[in-house]
Structures are given as C-alpha cells and as structure tokens.
Design a protein around this motif. Structure first.
Motif, PDB file in Angstrom:
ATOM      1  N   GLY A  33     -11.055 -10.099  28.310  1.00  0.00           N
ATOM      2  CA  GLY A  33     -10.748 -11.392  27.731  1.00  0.00           C
ATOM      3  C   GLY A  33     -10.378 -12.434  28.768  1.00  0.00           C
ATOM      4  N   ASN A  34      -9.853 -13.540  28.274  1.00  0.00           N
ATOM      5  CA  ASN A  34      -9.515 -14.679  29.140  1.00  0.00           C
ATOM      6  C   ASN A  34      -8.089 -14.525  29.663  1.00  0.00           C
ATOM      7  OD1 ASN A  34     -12.048 -15.706  28.405  1.00  0.00           O
ATOM      8  ND2 ASN A  34     -11.177 -16.704  26.601  1.00  0.00           N
ATOM      9  N   THR A  35      -7.908 -13.552  30.544  1.00  0.00           N
ATOM     10  CA  THR A  35      -6.564 -13.152  30.953  1.00  0.00           C
ATOM     11  C   THR A  35      -6.447 -12.999  32.465  1.00  0.00           C
ATOM     12  OG1 THR A  35      -7.055 -10.774  30.867  1.00  0.00           O
ATOM     13  CG2 THR A  35      -6.357 -11.818  28.815  1.00  0.00           C
ATOM     14  N   PHE A  36      -5.212 -12.839  32.897  1.00  0.00           N
ATOM     15  CA  PHE A  36      -4.876 -12.435  34.262  1.00  0.00           C
ATOM     16  C   PHE A  36      -5.306 -10.984  34.426  1.00  0.00           C
ATOM     17  CE2 PHE A  36      -1.225  -9.810  35.779  1.00  0.00           C
ATOM     18  CZ  PHE A  36      -1.350 -10.006  37.152  1.00  0.00           C
ATOM     19  N   ARG A  37      -6.275 -10.759  35.296  1.00  0.00           N
ATOM     20  CA  ARG A  37      -6.843  -9.426  35.443  1.00  0.00           C
ATOM     21  C   ARG A  37      -6.097  -8.624  36.513  1.00  0.00           C
ATOM     22  NH1 ARG A  37     -11.994  -8.941  33.247  1.00  0.00           N
ATOM     23  NH2 ARG A  37     -12.129 -10.252  31.396  1.00  0.00           N
ATOM     24  N   CYS A  38      -6.553  -7.394  36.721  1.00  0.00           N
ATOM     25  CA  CYS A  38      -5.943  -6.495  37.698  1.00  0.00           C
ATOM     26  C   CYS A  38      -5.867  -7.159  39.073  1.00  0.00           C
ATOM     27  CB  CYS A  38      -6.781  -5.224  37.770  1.00  0.00           C
ATOM     28  SG  CYS A  38      -6.190  -3.991  38.927  1.00  0.00           S
ATOM     29  N   VAL A  39      -4.713  -7.071  39.726  1.00  0.00           N
ATOM     30  CA  VAL A  39      -4.567  -7.572  41.101  1.00  0.00           C
ATOM     31  C   VAL A  39      -5.213  -6.548  42.032  1.00  0.00           C
ATOM     32  CG1 VAL A  39      -2.982  -8.363  42.883  1.00  0.00           C
ATOM     33  CG2 VAL A  39      -2.383  -8.656  40.466  1.00  0.00           C
ATOM     34  N   SER A  40      -6.263  -6.953  42.724  1.00  0.00           N
ATOM     35  CA  SER A  40      -6.961  -6.009  43.601  1.00  0.00           C
ATOM     36  C   SER A  40      -6.256  -5.924  44.949  1.00  0.00           C
ATOM     37  CB  SER A  40      -8.421  -6.419  43.783  1.00  0.00           C
ATOM     38  OG  SER A  40      -8.516  -7.656  44.460  1.00  0.00           O
ATOM     39  N   ASN A  41      -6.504  -4.821  45.640  1.00  0.00           N
ATOM     40  CA  ASN A  41      -5.874  -4.597  46.947  1.00  0.00           C
ATOM     41  C   ASN A  41      -6.825  -3.790  47.811  1.00  0.00           C
ATOM     42  OD1 ASN A  41      -3.893  -4.733  48.888  1.00  0.00           O
ATOM     43  ND2 ASN A  41      -2.636  -3.100  48.039  1.00  0.00           N
ATOM     44  N   SER A  42      -6.585  -3.819  49.099  1.00  0.00           N
ATOM     45  CA  SER A  42      -7.385  -3.019  50.020  1.00  0.00           C
ATOM     46  C   SER A  42      -7.241  -1.542  49.686  1.00  0.00           C
ATOM     47  CB  SER A  42      -6.943  -3.268  51.460  1.00  0.00           C
ATOM     48  OG  SER A  42      -7.562  -2.344  52.331  1.00  0.00           O
ATOM     49  N   THR A  43      -8.351  -0.814  49.711  1.00  0.00           N
ATOM     50  CA  THR A  43      -8.293   0.624  49.483  1.00  0.00           C
ATOM     51  C   THR A  43      -7.641   1.351  50.648  1.00  0.00           C
ATOM     52  OG1 THR A  43     -10.513   0.858  50.431  1.00  0.00           O
ATOM     53  CG2 THR A  43     -10.352   0.598  48.046  1.00  0.00           C
ATOM     54  N   LEU A  44      -7.458   0.661  51.764  1.00  0.00           N
ATOM     55  CA  LEU A  44      -6.898   1.292  52.967  1.00  0.00           C
ATOM     56  C   LEU A  44      -5.407   1.041  53.134  1.00  0.00           C
ATOM     57  CD1 LEU A  44      -9.748   0.301  55.482  1.00  0.00           C
ATOM     58  CD2 LEU A  44      -9.470   2.467  54.267  1.00  0.00           C
ATOM     59  N   THR A  45      -4.817   0.242  52.239  1.00  0.00           N
ATOM     60  CA  THR A  45      -3.424  -0.142  52.453  1.00  0.00           C
ATOM     61  C   THR A  45      -2.504   1.075  52.486  1.00  0.00           C
ATOM     62  OG1 THR A  45      -1.672  -1.656  51.726  1.00  0.00           O
ATOM     63  CG2 THR A  45      -2.877  -0.489  50.006  1.00  0.00           C
ATOM     64  N   GLY A  46      -1.622   1.077  53.447  1.00  0.00           N
ATOM     65  CA  GLY A  46      -0.657   2.167  53.590  1.00  0.00           C
ATOM     66  C   GLY A  46      -1.143   3.326  54.424  1.00  0.00           C
ATOM     67  N   VAL A  47      -2.453   3.408  54.652  1.00  0.00           N
ATOM     68  CA  VAL A  47      -2.987   4.533  55.425  1.00  0.00           C
ATOM     69  C   VAL A  47      -3.823   4.089  56.621  1.00  0.00           C
ATOM     70  CG1 VAL A  47      -2.990   6.118  53.468  1.00  0.00           C
ATOM     71  CG2 VAL A  47      -5.020   4.731  53.916  1.00  0.00           C
TER      72      VAL A  47
END
Length: 314
Positions: free
Chosen positions: A121-135
């Motif tokens: 819908g017309n919403t705030f969607r998932c906040v994406s992030n680097s798949t490498l963060t933390g490692v």
C-alpha cells in the motif's frame, strides 16, 4: 509527533478485524477483490492470480534470526502456506495463503512479534540496509542500530501509513554505497568526521520513469539525527505528495516540481519542526563477536531433493 502505542495497537487490532470481515464478505460474494485490497494492502497482503493471497512479512534492515525463521515456518504449517521467498526489499513474501487463513496467519505472526503492517500500500516501507553491516571489514560503522531506531519510532507513527504512494528509506554501511542509498526516497551513507559518526543524506532518488540519484540534503548529519530526518521526510511527503495523479505521487516528484533549492528549504522547515521522543533516541550497539561465538553447528545431512539442489546451485 505522537506515538501512543496503546491507541495504535487498538487501531491495528481493528484493522485486522476489518480485514477478517471483508474477506468473509468476499467469500460470500458480497464484496469485490478491490474491496479486499483496500483493507489488505496496508497489512502487506495481496491477491494472487488464483484464489490465494501473498502475505509480505516485514524484516527491517533484512534482519531475521533463526527463531524468526522457525516462527514463520510454524505459521506456514498452521495456515497451509505452501512457499515463500526473500524479496529485493528485504522482506519475506509468503505465497499461497488460503483465503480462510489470512486472519489466522496475521494473528499468529503478530503473537510472535512478527509484523506485516506497511508491507504494501501507500505506506512507509521496510528500511533497507547493507547486507554486510556488522560483518564487513570495510564498513564505516555498523548501521543496524540506526535502522532499528527508525523502525521502533516510525512503526507507530500514523502519518507513515497515509501517503499517496509508498515511501522508502535505506542505509548502507559501506563508503561506496553498496546498497544504493542514493536512489531511495531518503538514503543514508555513513561517514566519520573528527571521530564522530554521521551520514551523508540523499533525498528524492528513485528508479523507474525519471529515476535518478537523489540530491544531497546533508553532507554530514550527526548519526543520532537520522530519526529526525525520517520524520521530516514522512511529514513532508504526507503534506506535499501528490494524491491525485498516481504516476506523480512519489517523493522524487516533489523535488522535480519545486527544484533543488525550494525542495531543500521546504525539507528544512519540516526537519526543524520534527520532534522525536527521548525514548526513541537509543542506538544500541550490537556486539557481533558475541553473536558469532554463540553460533552453533549441526550435524545434519542436507536434503537430497531437487528443490534443495536448485537452491544450492543458485
């Protein structure tokens, strides 16, 4: 902003009940598929080509523990969901949900603290992030605490679910923007200046028609101000996003309409007025070394099915 969790939880319960009612009406021939979509899209549920539905589970920043996977698998078994896949927006999409089991699936996921609200819908969607963060050995710093802090605050912010189109935020943890933060509605690229963590912030990026890298809002934003930027963007999009012409309803078209200078001026008005409760200004660092040390190995033979072999190959 206000984030009255008790009131909004009651509202979410009401949305679940409304969806349950409209699906029953649809089943009885008293409502159309478009009527179902009106209630279901905000909860991440879409009708498939047959009489089953897709349920999109939000995984903020792509974070999904082993327990989360087990919980989702349990719900799939309970509700007759036949398969799922990982989406490009770091969600998990469950397919083949029988009409009778939509409400059951939602409620069982919610009991396990797994959410779908804003999955469509017309919403705030998932906040994406680097798949490498933390490692990653080359990351600037671990951005997961900041992704989590935005989620914890904005999930309960009602304006974030009342747009003319969807709204996307994204982070990278690498200096080279490996996760394409520059083409998000608002994107954050980490920097360290004089020993202080912060972000270069882009806005108005996007793909599709007229897609481009966003303009630079901040060359260096102190890291703890990221929630304030998110709230400002949500408030600005809520008030100034096009609600009449869907093709012009994304955040980047405000930039196109106003031009860079006026866009920045307007954004800064919302930024300076954005208020974030102290309880959300907690950016809990994650000790990944402890998590790695606690990993377990299992002496289990891999399944010799064609599906597993295909997965392994890919």
């Amino acid at each position: 902003m206000t984030t009255d969790k008790a009131a909004l939880k009651a509202q979410l319960d009401a949305q679940y009940k409304e969806l349950q009612d409209i699906t029953k009406q649809y089943q009885n021939g008293e409502a159309k598929a478009t009527d179902v979509k009106h209630s279901s899209a905000l909860l991440g549920i879409y009708k498939e080509r047959n009489e089953t539905f897709m349920l999109r589970v939000r995984r903020n920043g792509g974070n999904c523990s082993v327990q989360d996977i087990r919980s989702i698998a349990d719900v799939m078994d309970l509700t007759g969901i036949d398969h799922g896949h990982l989406s490009t927006r770091q969600n998990i999409q469950l397919h083949g949900v029988p009409l009778d089991n939509i409400y059951l699936g939602l409620s069982e996921l919610y009991k396990r603290d797994i959410h779908t609200r804003g999955g469509g819908g017309n919403t705030f969607r998932c906040v994406s992030n680097s798949t490498l963060t933390g490692v990653s050995t080359t990351e600037v710093f671990d951005t997961e605490p900041y992704v989590n802090a935005i989620w914890n605050c904005v999930y309960f912010y009602e304006k974030a679910y009342q747009f003319g189109r969807k709204f996307k935020l994204g982070f990278t943890s690498e200096p080279n923007d490996d996760s394409d933060a520059g083409i998000q509605d608002i994107g954050f690229v980490p920097q360290i200046v004089d020993g202080k963590k912060g972000f270069k912030v882009y806005a108005g990026g996007g793909m599709g028609r007229g897609g481009a890298t966003g303009i630079t809002l901040f060359n260096f934003l102190p890291a703890e101000k990221c929630i304030q930027v998110a709230i400002a963007g949500i408030d600005m999009f809520h008030e100034h996003g096009d609600r009449k012409v869907r093709a012009k309803a994304r955040f980047r078209f405000i930039l196109e309409r106003l031009g860079e200078e006026q866009f920045k001026e307007l954004f800064m008005e919302f930024y300076n007025n954005a208020e974030v409760a102290e309880e959300y200004l907690k950016f809990e660092e994650i000790d990944h070394a402890v998590n790695v040390a606690n990993l377990k190995t299992f002496d289990v033979e891999a399944p010799q099915t064609e599906e597993y072999k295909n997965w392994l190959t890919r």
